[in-house]
Design a protein around this motif. Structure first.
Motif, PDB file in Angstrom:
ATOM      1  N   GLY A 253       0.777  -1.229   0.000  1.00  0.00           N
ATOM      2  CA  GLY A 253       0.000   0.000   0.000  1.00  0.00           C
ATOM      3  C   GLY A 253       0.802   1.268   0.000  1.00  0.00           C
ATOM      4  O   GLY A 253       0.259   2.345  -0.279  1.00  0.00           O
ATOM      5  N   VAL A 254       2.096   1.217   0.319  1.00  0.00           N
ATOM      6  CA  VAL A 254       2.924   2.422   0.287  1.00  0.00           C
ATOM      7  C   VAL A 254       3.181   2.817  -1.165  1.00  0.00           C
ATOM      8  O   VAL A 254       3.571   1.980  -1.982  1.00  0.00           O
ATOM      9  CB  VAL A 254       4.262   2.200   1.022  1.00  0.00           C
ATOM     10  N   ALA A 255       2.930   4.083  -1.491  1.00  0.00           N
ATOM     11  CA  ALA A 255       3.123   4.572  -2.858  1.00  0.00           C
ATOM     12  C   ALA A 255       4.435   5.332  -2.949  1.00  0.00           C
ATOM     13  O   ALA A 255       4.661   6.290  -2.211  1.00  0.00           O
ATOM     14  CB  ALA A 255       1.967   5.476  -3.263  1.00  0.00           C
ATOM     15  N   ASP A 256       5.300   4.905  -3.865  1.00  0.00           N
ATOM     16  CA  ASP A 256       6.601   5.536  -4.064  1.00  0.00           C
ATOM     17  C   ASP A 256       6.700   6.014  -5.512  1.00  0.00           C
ATOM     18  O   ASP A 256       6.252   5.313  -6.429  1.00  0.00           O
ATOM     19  CB  ASP A 256       7.726   4.534  -3.774  1.00  0.00           C
ATOM     20  N   PRO A 257       7.267   7.230  -5.775  1.00  0.00           N
ATOM     21  CA  PRO A 257       7.334   7.731  -7.153  1.00  0.00           C
ATOM     22  C   PRO A 257       8.209   6.897  -8.074  1.00  0.00           C
ATOM     23  O   PRO A 257       8.050   6.949  -9.291  1.00  0.00           O
ATOM     24  CB  PRO A 257       7.900   9.147  -6.984  1.00  0.00           C
ATOM     25  N   LEU A 258       9.155   6.105  -7.540  1.00  0.00           N
ATOM     26  CA  LEU A 258      10.028   5.291  -8.378  1.00  0.00           C
ATOM     27  C   LEU A 258       9.442   3.918  -8.661  1.00  0.00           C
ATOM     28  O   LEU A 258       9.468   3.433  -9.782  1.00  0.00           O
ATOM     29  CB  LEU A 258      11.395   5.125  -7.704  1.00  0.00           C
ATOM     30  N   PHE A 259       8.881   3.279  -7.628  1.00  0.00           N
ATOM     31  CA  PHE A 259       8.453   1.894  -7.753  1.00  0.00           C
ATOM     32  C   PHE A 259       6.947   1.739  -7.852  1.00  0.00           C
ATOM     33  O   PHE A 259       6.458   0.637  -8.077  1.00  0.00           O
ATOM     34  CB  PHE A 259       8.956   1.079  -6.556  1.00  0.00           C
ATOM     35  N   VAL A 386      -3.996   7.332 -17.127  1.00  0.00           N
ATOM     36  CA  VAL A 386      -2.854   8.210 -17.375  1.00  0.00           C
ATOM     37  C   VAL A 386      -3.302   9.651 -17.207  1.00  0.00           C
ATOM     38  O   VAL A 386      -4.359  10.046 -17.709  1.00  0.00           O
ATOM     39  CB  VAL A 386      -2.271   7.979 -18.782  1.00  0.00           C
ATOM     40  N   ASP A 387      -2.496  10.452 -16.495  1.00  0.00           N
ATOM     41  CA  ASP A 387      -2.807  11.848 -16.227  1.00  0.00           C
ATOM     42  C   ASP A 387      -1.831  12.743 -16.984  1.00  0.00           C
ATOM     43  O   ASP A 387      -0.993  12.269 -17.752  1.00  0.00           O
ATOM     44  CB  ASP A 387      -2.731  12.112 -14.724  1.00  0.00           C
ATOM     45  N   ILE A 388      -1.927  14.049 -16.722  1.00  0.00           N
ATOM     46  CA  ILE A 388      -1.108  15.019 -17.464  1.00  0.00           C
ATOM     47  C   ILE A 388       0.306  15.121 -16.914  1.00  0.00           C
ATOM     48  O   ILE A 388       1.139  15.805 -17.500  1.00  0.00           O
ATOM     49  CB  ILE A 388      -1.770  16.416 -17.440  1.00  0.00           C
ATOM     50  N   THR A 389       0.600  14.470 -15.797  1.00  0.00           N
ATOM     51  CA  THR A 389       1.942  14.496 -15.226  1.00  0.00           C
ATOM     52  C   THR A 389       2.624  13.155 -15.435  1.00  0.00           C
ATOM     53  O   THR A 389       1.967  12.120 -15.581  1.00  0.00           O
ATOM     54  CB  THR A 389       1.883  14.812 -13.722  1.00  0.00           C
ATOM     55  N   TRP A 390       3.962  13.174 -15.442  1.00  0.00           N
ATOM     56  CA  TRP A 390       4.719  11.928 -15.592  1.00  0.00           C
ATOM     57  C   TRP A 390       4.451  11.018 -14.400  1.00  0.00           C
ATOM     58  O   TRP A 390       4.590  11.429 -13.251  1.00  0.00           O
ATOM     59  CB  TRP A 390       6.215  12.206 -15.681  1.00  0.00           C
ATOM     60  N   GLN A 391       4.075   9.770 -14.684  1.00  0.00           N
ATOM     61  CA  GLN A 391       3.905   8.763 -13.650  1.00  0.00           C
ATOM     62  C   GLN A 391       4.370   7.418 -14.198  1.00  0.00           C
ATOM     63  O   GLN A 391       4.264   7.149 -15.394  1.00  0.00           O
ATOM     64  CB  GLN A 391       2.438   8.652 -13.205  1.00  0.00           C
ATOM     65  N   ARG A 392       4.881   6.570 -13.293  1.00  0.00           N
ATOM     66  CA  ARG A 392       5.279   5.242 -13.707  1.00  0.00           C
ATOM     67  C   ARG A 392       4.117   4.279 -13.467  1.00  0.00           C
ATOM     68  O   ARG A 392       3.536   4.252 -12.389  1.00  0.00           O
ATOM     69  CB  ARG A 392       6.505   4.771 -12.927  1.00  0.00           C
ATOM     70  N   HIS A 393       3.778   3.513 -14.499  1.00  0.00           N
ATOM     71  CA  HIS A 393       2.690   2.549 -14.427  1.00  0.00           C
ATOM     72  C   HIS A 393       3.240   1.155 -14.708  1.00  0.00           C
ATOM     73  O   HIS A 393       4.281   1.001 -15.363  1.00  0.00           O
ATOM     74  CB  HIS A 393       1.600   2.879 -15.449  1.00  0.00           C
ATOM     75  N   HIS A 394       2.529   0.132 -14.250  1.00  0.00           N
ATOM     76  CA  HIS A 394       2.959  -1.232 -14.545  1.00  0.00           C
ATOM     77  C   HIS A 394       1.751  -2.163 -14.605  1.00  0.00           C
ATOM     78  O   HIS A 394       0.717  -1.902 -13.975  1.00  0.00           O
ATOM     79  CB  HIS A 394       3.969  -1.725 -13.503  1.00  0.00           C
ATOM     80  N   VAL A 395       1.885  -3.207 -15.398  1.00  0.00           N
ATOM     81  CA  VAL A 395       0.889  -4.279 -15.487  1.00  0.00           C
ATOM     82  C   VAL A 395       1.641  -5.603 -15.432  1.00  0.00           C
ATOM     83  O   VAL A 395       2.810  -5.700 -15.820  1.00  0.00           O
ATOM     84  CB  VAL A 395       0.050  -4.190 -16.780  1.00  0.00           C
ATOM     85  N   VAL A 396       0.961  -6.636 -14.951  1.00  0.00           N
ATOM     86  CA  VAL A 396       1.538  -7.971 -14.835  1.00  0.00           C
ATOM     87  C   VAL A 396       0.713  -8.919 -15.693  1.00  0.00           C
ATOM     88  O   VAL A 396      -0.523  -8.883 -15.655  1.00  0.00           O
ATOM     89  CB  VAL A 396       1.552  -8.442 -13.367  1.00  0.00           C
ATOM     90  N   PHE A 397       1.386  -9.752 -16.479  1.00  0.00           N
ATOM     91  CA  PHE A 397       0.676 -10.664 -17.374  1.00  0.00           C
ATOM     92  C   PHE A 397       1.527 -11.906 -17.613  1.00  0.00           C
ATOM     93  O   PHE A 397       2.717 -11.940 -17.299  1.00  0.00           O
ATOM     94  CB  PHE A 397       0.366  -9.978 -18.705  1.00  0.00           C
ATOM     95  N   GLU A 398       0.897 -12.931 -18.188  1.00  0.00           N
ATOM     96  CA  GLU A 398       1.591 -14.145 -18.588  1.00  0.00           C
ATOM     97  C   GLU A 398       1.953 -14.042 -20.064  1.00  0.00           C
ATOM     98  O   GLU A 398       1.118 -13.684 -20.900  1.00  0.00           O
ATOM     99  CB  GLU A 398       0.717 -15.376 -18.343  1.00  0.00           C
ATOM    100  N   VAL A 399       3.200 -14.332 -20.393  1.00  0.00           N
ATOM    101  CA  VAL A 399       3.684 -14.224 -21.767  1.00  0.00           C
ATOM    102  C   VAL A 399       2.933 -15.216 -22.658  1.00  0.00           C
ATOM    103  O   VAL A 399       2.799 -16.399 -22.319  1.00  0.00           O
ATOM    104  CB  VAL A 399       5.200 -14.482 -21.827  1.00  0.00           C
TER     105      VAL A 399
END
Length: 715
Positions: A253-259, A386-399
């Motif tokens: 639950g901790v939100a970090d700008p890098l991870f 996605v918003d108007i500011t730079w943010q890092r996003h991620h998704v998890v999937f099976e290849v």
């Protein structure tokens, strides 16, 4: 709950003995109202007035995310919309850290850092000059940041006066007073009283807000003091994960700008100091002061398995922006609305890893809030907002492996987006970004890589390799430096020691060459210098500064027999720029721009049958003072009953708080549609809809549809 006052009262026990019992008066900001006899379980989290009491140590064993220990601090101050610590002068620009007044001619103000335990005091005293009827006097605190709607704001301050004064108006609304989000009156005494005003902003965010405390009711010579003023979004005040500085235990639950959002167990620490013995089993990464840039890395060599994350191999057309990404390395791609394909790996790789779970992360921003759908192997991997500011996003999937197809990722968005720094790695959590180029070194080994101040390239394909025997070799093995300082290049045909150079067994000394031979051996190159940017005051004002710029080419250790300047056309061809000299004069209307904001130029100098080249990039930058925004209104609402009737959508363009719609031609407004039927959307969008207005009927809407308007400010 916000605490408004505290105190102690005397309560008699069963035997009639009096005991001191502390109490507080609280304002319920969210949740259910308290019931008589109900026991409260709460913890103090932050202070809106005192930075020294803005934090708390929170230990949880029964929460849903337990067990963990948090050090939280700054929730009530770090994201303040207004937190003045000094006094502004007349006509000074809006500043969230300064008390701002209105009616300077009729009052005198001073600032005091602390007095009698109260901090950040603005002392306001009316002078003997009578103010005209209707003049507003007192505090006029304009907000720099925009306020969304609906959004609840907390206005917190202390106040007192030289005498008891009743019914002082306090309001928060538009700077122009056209609309008021909330207003009330307060009564002041000669003692400090705490005031907490809760306002819900109901009007559009493109209009600037202002807090006003009108003191025109003060008698001449009277004074009022406002202290510890703080204006804060309620959502920021209660966002404890964002204020978390340290967590030990379950870090979910901790939100970090890098991870991004963290998960699992461990320790989350903003600053770490260690001495004596420090042992690490895993990965050590270092960046700049914000954690970006990947300037130093020790760990698994083959972590990011996505080929060329620096350049991004898009199969669909994109445009490269002339700016650094938030990671500090690589390129930023502008993707128009629609679908785009990113090549990432070979078909053999996809076949080998099919069914394995991988985490794909990337940095993204949009010109307007939108959703980006990511697909792989014919299946949707995830949808990210996605918003108007730079943010890092991620998704998890099976290849997923598709026969005859290389491994690719598909992106779809209804708005143009900027994309950069993708990473594909095993597992379900993104780690700090690792840059890659066209060459991947598939190994399970661990190693070290340095970017700035070290040895360039990428960790999987470095420019210079550090070997086990202490030698350093180039990426292709043509250059070697041994541990004793000797070395060779060109496969050993050219060797050197400290004092000599050997060429196929012949010792060569520099002093043995004559002047002509020494000149021939001198390194030759060309370079380009000069300004590289045209600045525009605003996207709607087509006046560039400077009006022209001159590029100068320099030739090192030779004088060219022929010269030419070329530019890279939109068709990726080099074309003649018209100059045969060492200088090139460039204007904003030069035909080579071809409607683009970036222009790549190449200078070529010929000498003794060999060409020496250098390239540079010139850009156009728009330095508008106000941000542009677009909002859409309808004349008959947003619902078509049973698909019958029609409504007209009208686009309005705002530059800050000023509407500039009329300044933009009709042909620069393009409407798009997104619904649950992509095929129908594609057919609808294929017929371009231009203009400030768009009339839609039942045939345009299948159950539900979202219409957007893209406005082109530069032509």
């Amino acid at each position: 709950m916000a605490v408004l006052a505290t105190g102690t009262e005397s309560i008699a026990d069963a035997e009639g003995m009096l005991h001191d019992a502390p109490y507080f008066v609280g304002a319920l900001l969210d949740g259910d109202a308290l019931r008589s006899g109900e026991l409260l379980d709460f913890v103090r989290t932050t202070s809106l007035t005192d930075e020294a009491r803005g934090g708390a140590l929170y230990l949880a064993a029964s929460d849903s995310a337990a067990p963990y220990m948090d050090v939280i601090d700054g929730a009530g101050t770090e994201r303040s919309l207004c937190y003045p610590t000094m006094l502004a002068t007349a006509d000074e620009p809006v500043d969230k850290q300064k008390y701002a007044l209105v009616g300077h001619a009729y009052l005198t103000a001073t600032y005091n850092g602390e007095l009698e335990g109260v901090r950040r005091i603005c002392h306001i005293e009316l002078n003997d000059i009578p103010a005209p009827e209707g003049t507003t006097l007192g505090l006029c605190q304009c907000l720099v940041d925009s306020v969304g709607h609906p959004e609840r704001l907390l206005v917190s301050f202390r106040a007192r006066a030289s005498q008891a004064i009743a019914s002082i108006p306090v309001s928060l609304g538009y700077v122009s007073d056209a609309e008021v989000d909330g207003q009330t009156i307060i009564d002041l005494t000669t003692e400090w009283t705490y005031q907490l005003i809760v306002v819900t902003a109901e009007y559009p965010a493109q209009h600037a807000r202002c807090l006003k405390i009108d003191l025109k009711g003060l008698p001449s010579g009277a004074w009022c003091e406002i202290a510890e003023l703080n204006i804060l979004r309620q959502s920021d005040a209660v966002n404890l994960p964002a204020a978390c500085k340290v967590r030990i235990g379950r870090i979910s639950g901790v939100a970090d700008p890098l991870f991004g959002v963290l998960d699992g167990y461990g320790a989350y620490i903003r600053n770490l100091y260690a001495t004596r013995n420090v042992n690490i089993a895993g990965t050590l990464t270092a960046g700049d002061e914000h954690g970006f840039a990947s300037t130093f890395y020790v760990g698994r060599i083959h972590k990011n398995v996505l080929r060329n994350s620096l350049g991004c191999d898009f199969q669909t057309p994109t445009s490269v922006l002339g700016e650094l990404p938030p990671t500090g390395i690589g390129t930023v791609h502008r993707l128009v609305a629609g679908e785009h394909i990113l090549s990432g790996q070979t078909e053999a790789w996809a076949m080998q890893h099919t069914g394995e779970r991988y985490c794909f992360s990337f940095w993204c921003r949009s010109i307007a809030p939108t959703n980006v759908t990511l697909s792989q192997g014919g299946a949707v991997a995830g949808v990210v907002p996605v918003d108007i500011t730079w943010q890092r996003h991620h998704v998890v999937f099976e290849v997923q492996h598709q026969s005859g197809e290389a491994f690719s990722l598909f992106f779809s968005a209804a708005q143009p987006i900027d994309f950069t720094s993708p990473q594909l790695e095993t597992g379900e959590h993104p780690t700090l970004y690792q840059a890659t180029d066209e060459v991947l070194h598939e190994t399970e080994e661990y190693g070290a890589w340095f970017s700035r101040g070290g040895i360039g390239g990428t960790i999987q394909h470095p420019l210079l390799r550090l070997n086990d025997d202490g030698s350093i070799t180039s990426c292709d093995g043509s250059f070697v430096i041994n541990a004793d300082g000797t070395g060779h290049f060109a496969g050993g045909r050219f060797r050197w020691t400290k004092d000599t150079i050997d060429l196929k067994g012949v010792t060569i000394r520099w002093e043995d060459f004559d002047d002509e031979a020494q000149e021939a051996l001198l390194p030759k190159a060309v370079s380009i210098s000069g300004p590289d940017t045209f600045h525009y005051a605003d996207a709607l004002i087509p006046v560039a500064n400077p009006a022209s710029l001159t590029l100068i080419a320099s030739e090192q250790n030779f004088s060219a027999t022929s010269r030419r300047w070329e530019y890279l056309a939109a068709s990726e061809e080099w074309r003649d720029a018209g100059s045969r000299d060492t200088s090139l004069r460039l204007t904003p209307d030069f035909h080579a721009w071809e409607g683009r904001e970036l222009l790549t130029l190449r200078y070529t100098a010929s000498h003794q049958g060999k060409d020496y080249t250098a390239t540079c990039t010139v850009s156009k930058q728009y330095d508008g003072e106000s941000a542009y925004s677009v909002y859409i209104e309808t004349d008959r609402g947003t619902i078509l009953q049973n698909g019958i009737g029609e409504t007209t959508l009208v686009a309005h363009v705002m530059r800050g708080a000023e509407e500039v719609t009329a300044m933009i031609p009709e042909k620069l407004f393009l409407w798009t549609r997104q619904s649950c039927d992509p095929d129908s959307d594609a057919r609808w969008n294929a017929i371009e809809h231009w203009g400030r207005k768009l009339t839609i009927g039942g045939d345009d809407v299948a159950r539900k549809a979202v219409f957007g308007c893209e406005v082109i400010l530069k032509t």
